[in-house]
Design a protein around this motif. Structure first.
Motif, mmCIF file in Angstrom:
data_model
loop_
_atom_site.group_PDB
_atom_site.id
_atom_site.type_symbol
_atom_site.label_atom_id
_atom_site.label_comp_id
_atom_site.label_asym_id
_atom_site.label_seq_id
_atom_site.Cartn_x
_atom_site.Cartn_y
_atom_site.Cartn_z
ATOM 1 N N SER A 36 -17.320 -9.536 19.897
ATOM 2 C CA SER A 36 -15.911 -9.907 19.760
ATOM 3 C C SER A 36 -15.700 -11.385 20.024
ATOM 4 N N ARG A 76 -5.517 -8.592 12.976
ATOM 5 C CA ARG A 76 -5.976 -7.775 14.109
ATOM 6 C C ARG A 76 -5.263 -6.425 14.127
ATOM 7 N N GLU A 80 -10.186 -5.664 25.108
ATOM 8 C CA GLU A 80 -10.163 -6.406 23.849
ATOM 9 C C GLU A 80 -8.776 -7.006 23.593
ATOM 10 N N ARG A 140 -6.796 -4.269 11.574
ATOM 11 C CA ARG A 140 -8.154 -3.871 11.958
ATOM 12 C C ARG A 140 -8.143 -2.795 13.030
ATOM 13 N N ILE A 159 -14.004 -13.408 17.009
ATOM 14 C CA ILE A 159 -12.626 -13.853 17.194
ATOM 15 C C ILE A 159 -12.531 -15.368 17.198
ATOM 16 N N TYR A 188 -7.842 -10.909 22.944
ATOM 17 C CA TYR A 188 -7.130 -11.394 21.754
ATOM 18 C C TYR A 188 -5.891 -12.199 22.163
#
Length: 343
Positions: A56, A77, A137, A80, A60, A141
């Motif tokens: 990730s 995102r 996660e 996804r 990212i 983000y």
């Protein structure tokens, strides 16, 4: 870059298999107990999530570097994460509520809260225990998006040093004093796993060859923090992951690149998200059904793995890919229409 993304997908598939192997052997044994002796258990498989976090970080940061409008990142995102997640929450809730899974059941209202993916912050239990990583996660983000908006991505090494320092300070304070930082704060700032995301970022930058020495030092610092906070065993496991990244993205060893480009690994990577979301509680239900029908442990586990992979493939094909394409297409068309109307 497409070749690299193929290799990252293959790594995702490997990480998902690690976690599935852990849950269907050691995890189930700890919770309910297999009716017979297993020829092998996979307790280290739980650490596949550490590999997920590194991937990730790589992906990212690479994505944000190519992003001009922060809304593109948010929509991407969302597309996804959420369609496959909503489907998995629904299926898992139905499976567990119908078949019963002691200690893993949630109420309908709790399942509704889970649809936001923010249940941890609302102190609501996860419909599936594996969803705890989605909390981590989302935190990552959000922090990366904030850095993007603050135009700090070009200073990510400085941010990383400060972040790693905060991890060490919090760890040392809690270890040597009675002071405990709130769990929500630690989760939001990713104070147990940030070093792994940062390592993924550093490996991307090293692959891109921005500043090799600085990036290598940052990677070393990230691994050192792993040893300090989580101990030598997990440090060694993550060291293997670091070695894998270095071999693939820096040394570019042909054998590993060829292996990770194999269709079977790449395919597992494409369904890895759906597989991760679906496999745990639904798998436990299937194992319990198998044992109720006198299946041997190995047979029950193999059949459960097969069903999980087939179900993940179905969700990926019918829900994930089409929904992702539709959402992104709708967003592109909306932007194009807005620009056209302005003129």
């Amino acid at each position: 870059m497409s070749e690299r993304l193929v290799q990252l997908d293959a790594m995702r598939g490997f990480a998902a298999l690690m976690v599935v192997g852990f849950h269907y052997t050691t995890g189930y044994q700890d919770l309910y107990g297999h009716p017979g002796q297993l020829p092998i258990e996979l307790p280290l498989g739980r650490h596949g999530v550490q590999l997920f976090f590194m991937i990730s970080g790589f992906v990212i940061f690479m994505t944000l570097e190519r992003t001009e409008d922060f809304r593109d990142f948010v929509v991407s995102r969302f597309a996804r994460l959420y369609p496959a997640y909503w489907t998995s929450v629904f299926l898992t809730y139905i499976f567990v509520s119908t078949a019963s899974l002691p200690g893993r059941e949630t109420t309908f209202s709790e399942a509704l809260v889970n649809l936001t993916m923010l249940q941890h912050w609302f102190r609501v239990p996860h419909v599936d225990g594996a969803y705890w990583t989605l909390t981590v996660e989302l935190s990552f983000y959000t922090i990366m998006l904030a850095l993007f908006l603050l135009r700090c991505l070009n200073r990510i090494n400085l941010v990383a040093i400060l972040w790693l320092g905060l991890m060490i300070v919090v760890y040392k304070v809690e270890r040597s004093t009675a002071l405990r930082f709130p769990d929500l704060v630690k989760t939001t700032l990713i104070l147990e796993y940030a070093n792994l995301f940062l390592a993924g970022i550093a490996f991307y930058k090293l692959y891109r060859a921005d500043n090799p020495l600085h990036d290598k030092l940052l990677i070393s610092a990230c691994l050192a923090v792993e040893f300090i906070i989580h101990g030598w065993k997990l440090g060694l496991i993550c060291g293997v992951f670091f070695g894998l990244f270095y071999s693939v993205f820096v040394l570019k060893i042909k054998f590993l690149n060829s292996l990770l480009s194999a269709r079977s690994f790449v395919y597992l990577g494409t369904i890895s998200y759906s597989l991760y979301l679906l496999h745990q509680n639904i798998g436990y239900v299937l194992l319990r059904i198998g044992y109720a029908n006198n299946l041997e442990p190995v047979t029950a586990i193999v059949l459960t793995c097969l069903v999980s992979v087939l179900l993940a493939s179905f969700i990926n094909t019918v829900v994930d890919v089409p929904a992702r394409a539709a959402i992104r297409s709708f967003w592109r068309n909306s932007k194009a229409m807005k620009i056209e109307n302005e003129y």
